[in-house]
Design an enzyme around this catalytic site. Structure first.
Site, PDB file in Angstrom:
ATOM      1  N   SER A  84       0.835  -1.197   0.000  1.00 25.99           N
ATOM      2  CA  SER A  84       0.000   0.000   0.000  1.00 25.99           C
ATOM      3  C   SER A  84       0.880   1.262   0.000  1.00 25.99           C
ATOM      4  O   SER A  84       1.689   1.444  -0.909  1.00 25.99           O
ATOM      5  CB  SER A  84      -0.970  -0.056   1.186  1.00 25.99           C
ATOM      6  OG  SER A  84      -2.055   0.798   0.999  1.00 25.99           O
ATOM      7  N   HIS A 234      -7.479  -5.967   0.564  1.00 24.75           N
ATOM      8  CA  HIS A 234      -6.279  -5.126   0.508  1.00 24.75           C
ATOM      9  C   HIS A 234      -5.191  -5.609   1.471  1.00 24.75           C
ATOM     10  O   HIS A 234      -4.011  -5.460   1.185  1.00 24.75           O
ATOM     11  CB  HIS A 234      -6.683  -3.687   0.828  1.00 24.75           C
ATOM     12  CG  HIS A 234      -5.578  -2.696   0.677  1.00 24.75           C
ATOM     13  ND1 HIS A 234      -4.828  -2.587  -0.478  1.00 24.75           N
ATOM     14  CD2 HIS A 234      -5.083  -1.762   1.538  1.00 24.75           C
ATOM     15  CE1 HIS A 234      -3.923  -1.624  -0.323  1.00 24.75           C
ATOM     16  NE2 HIS A 234      -4.053  -1.121   0.890  1.00 24.75           N
TER      17      HIS A 234
END
Length: 253
Positions: A84, A234
């Site tokens: 990320s 995610h």
């Protein structure tokens, strides 16, 4: 200087966590790499974990922090994994200092611009009034209406610590994130290119890397491949650490 945990010996491997995370999030996978011939450096990026707090916050500054960390630890060349925000930092580091990187692994983030989408999480974190000296359970109760997802709440609760007896605080620098949140979504510079081997690993249930993003990824990382872990979001490395480790270790070794 950035705070780090160093495990194992062998080829240097830097691991960069995501937004609101810290090095501890990668401890289990880091130990696996350490057991397989890597000197693993689990970093806390600026304004996160046990690293320093600063009024300045950008990808360019985080890249310089990592560069200075490498200089201080005599790391001339390393493999790097970033998730990320840490993946964006790793991409910019690799395109800025390609001679410093052997291989790059990027977890569930692309080089594109991402619109701001952390507002509700920040609202929840800002709703916690530490002057009232809440307990851990009370902090979680405050976060619950804003962050119903148990996994995300637990992830954020890992950054709670006892500043002193009876006084909790977050390790990350929430006040600077409130001011500089737009920095998180910034795209990689248009002319940034890294020609060495790169692996992107995405979550099958995540919308961070879409099929239509592949062309842009190839533009910046022409020698890249993209793998998908099915049925995870995610936080793919936490949801399916076995597959993540297998993809990453096979690529790095």
């Amino acid at each position: 200087m950035l705070y780090s945990k160093i495990e194992g010996s062998g080829k240097p491997l830097l691991i960069l966590h995501g937004f609101l995370g810290m090095s501890d999030n990668w401890k289990t996978i880091g130990m696996q790499f350490a057991a397989n011939g890597f000197e693993v450096h689990l970093l806390d990026l600026r304004n996160h974990g046990r690293s320093f707090h600063s009024e300045e916050f950008s990808y360019e500054l985080m890249v310089q922090d990592v560069y200075e960390y490498c200089q201080a630890n005599n790391i001339e060349k390393a493999n790097i994994i970033g998730h990320s925000m840490g993946g964006k930092t790793a991409m910019l580091f690799a395109t800025t200092y390609p001679e410093r990187i052997e291989k790059l692994v990027v977890a569930d983030i692309g080089p594109k611009f991402y619109p701001q989408h952390h507002q509700t999480i920040l609202e929840g974190l800002n709703a916690v009034d530490f002057s009232k000296r809440p307990s851990r359970n009370e902090v979680e109760e405050i976060l619950l209406p804003y962050i119903p997802d148990f996994g995300i709440r637990q992830f954020l609760m890992k950054s709670l610590y006892w500043q002193e007896t009876g006084q909790l605080a977050f390790r990350f620098n929430l006040s600077i994130f409130n001011k500089k949140i737009e920095e998180i979504g910034k795209a990689l510079p248009n002319n940034a290119v890294f020609n060495k081997s790169t692996l992107f690993i995405r979550g099958g249930n995540s919308n961070y890397i879409l099929n239509e993003d592949f062309e842009n990824i190839k533009k910046h990382f022409p020698n890249s491949k993209i793998e998908t872990i099915p049925s995870v979001g995610h936080w793919l490395h936490a949801e399916n650490p076995k597959w993540f480790y297998e993809f990453a270790s096979f690529f790095l070794e």
